[in-house]
Motif scaffolding. Sequence first.
Motif, PDB file in Angstrom:
ATOM      1  N   ASP A   1       0.733  -1.330  -0.015  1.00 38.85           N
ATOM      2  CA  ASP A   1       0.104   0.063  -0.106  1.00 38.85           C
ATOM      3  C   ASP A   1       0.772   1.144  -0.022  1.00 38.85           C
ATOM      4  O   ASP A   1       2.014   1.131   0.425  1.00 38.85           O
TER       5      ASP A   1
ATOM      6  N   SER B   1       0.034   5.539   0.930  1.00 37.95           N
ATOM      7  CA  SER B   1      -1.033   6.457   1.475  1.00 37.95           C
ATOM      8  C   SER B   1      -0.386   7.843   1.624  1.00 37.95           C
ATOM      9  O   SER B   1       0.862   8.075   1.880  1.00 37.95           O
TER      10      SER B   1
ATOM     11  N   TYR C   1       5.805  15.698  13.556  1.00 38.86           N
ATOM     12  CA  TYR C   1       4.569  15.816  12.975  1.00 38.86           C
ATOM     13  C   TYR C   1       3.890  17.074  13.537  1.00 38.86           C
ATOM     14  O   TYR C   1       2.963  17.713  13.138  1.00 38.86           O
TER      15      TYR C   1
ATOM     16  N   TYR D   1      -0.663  12.745  10.483  1.00 38.55           N
ATOM     17  CA  TYR D   1      -1.416  14.002  10.307  1.00 38.55           C
ATOM     18  C   TYR D   1      -2.808  13.981  10.773  1.00 38.55           C
ATOM     19  O   TYR D   1      -3.667  14.859  10.418  1.00 38.55           O
ATOM     20  N   ASP D   2      -2.988  12.805  11.437  1.00 43.15           N
ATOM     21  CA  ASP D   2      -4.337  12.649  12.167  1.00 43.15           C
ATOM     22  C   ASP D   2      -5.005  14.101  13.074  1.00 43.15           C
ATOM     23  O   ASP D   2      -6.173  14.298  12.790  1.00 43.15           O
TER      24      ASP D   2
HETATM   25  P1  IMP Z   1       2.962   4.938   4.303  1.00 43.45           P
HETATM   26  O1  IMP Z   1       1.806   4.639   3.175  1.00 43.45           O
HETATM   27  O2  IMP Z   1       2.889   4.044   5.272  1.00 43.45           O
HETATM   28  O3  IMP Z   1       4.296   5.136   3.921  1.00 43.45           O
HETATM   29  O4  IMP Z   1       2.248   6.300   4.769  1.00 43.45           O
HETATM   30  C1  IMP Z   1       2.795   7.627   4.214  1.00 43.45           C
HETATM   31  C2  IMP Z   1       2.698   8.873   5.053  1.00 43.45           C
HETATM   32  O5  IMP Z   1       1.122   9.251   4.886  1.00 43.45           O
HETATM   33  C3  IMP Z   1       2.599   8.486   6.816  1.00 43.45           C
HETATM   34  O6  IMP Z   1       3.927   8.542   7.148  1.00 43.45           O
HETATM   35  C4  IMP Z   1       1.939   9.646   7.139  1.00 43.45           C
HETATM   36  O7  IMP Z   1       2.224  10.941   7.013  1.00 43.45           O
HETATM   37  C5  IMP Z   1       0.774   9.859   6.105  1.00 43.45           C
HETATM   38  N1  IMP Z   1      -0.445   8.955   6.569  1.00 43.45           N
HETATM   39  C6  IMP Z   1      -0.949   7.802   5.992  1.00 43.45           C
HETATM   40  N2  IMP Z   1      -2.013   7.379   6.591  1.00 43.45           N
HETATM   41  C7  IMP Z   1      -2.322   8.350   7.543  1.00 43.45           C
HETATM   42  C8  IMP Z   1      -3.265   8.283   8.667  1.00 43.45           C
HETATM   43  O8  IMP Z   1      -4.205   7.293   8.710  1.00 43.45           O
HETATM   44  N3  IMP Z   1      -3.030   9.187   9.445  1.00 43.45           N
HETATM   45  C9  IMP Z   1      -2.209  10.137   9.696  1.00 43.45           C
HETATM   46  N4  IMP Z   1      -1.281  10.032   8.698  1.00 43.45           N
HETATM   47  C10 IMP Z   1      -1.345   9.447   7.635  1.00 43.45           C
END
Ligand code: IMP
Length: 203
Positions: A70, A72, A97, A156-157
């Motif tokens: 994934d 995100s 953060y 960023y929650d």
């Molecule tokens: P990754 O996909 O795990 O690499 O996440 C990428 C980045 O997106 C994370 O380090 C957070 O900065 C942000 N992020 C992704 N999902 C969330 C979430 O559910 N809450 C807060 N930040 C998020």
Amino acid sequence: MKHRIVFATGNAGKMREIRLILGDLGCQILSMKEAGADPVIVEDGKTFGENAEIKARAVWECTKDIVLADDSGLVVDYIGGEPGVYSARYMGENTSYEIKNQNIIDRLKDAEGEERSARFVCNIAAVMPDGHVVHTESTMEGIIADKPAGSGGFGYDPILFIPEYGVTSAELTIEQKNRISHRGKALEAMKMELRRILEEESL
Ligand code: IMP
């Protein structure tokens, strides 16, 4: 034949969520470490989908199983979609953060109402044993809060306010967040895709 599903992550929290959601597919679910794969992965894609596929394909090259990954991040409309695929690296990987979140709030000081729209996005790629790829993508929609609130969650929650619940993502319970989160919904959609593919295969 019982397939193995390998998830390209080293994150224990993600593996727990994945085992919970995909558990009833009847496949063996492994982390990439458990599958013996540890490739060097350069996440240089321009979209969440590209990055998810880069990660999944790197592990697939090692195992040739069903490999999922994934990617995100937070997309803020007022600042052209930033931090987007750079969410983890925004202002530097080691910046807290607290600082990243305050910086985003500061950049939106002139934005009002719907101009503050933002969302978490999650794309999941599944590379199948024959090499073809399937993606699912989901979002969790909100607006950037005036100030951070809440101590749950991560990243960023505290700054993504979810209007339906009247609180930030960091103020939701874990159960609430898993039910409506970008990752939870993308995983549920992937489970349906995989179920369909596995059923077609056994015809
Ligand atoms: P990754 O996909 O795990 O690499 O996440 C990428 C980045 O997106 C994370 O380090 C957070 O900065 C942000 N992020 C992704 N999902 C969330 C979430 O559910 N809450 C807060 N930040 C998020």
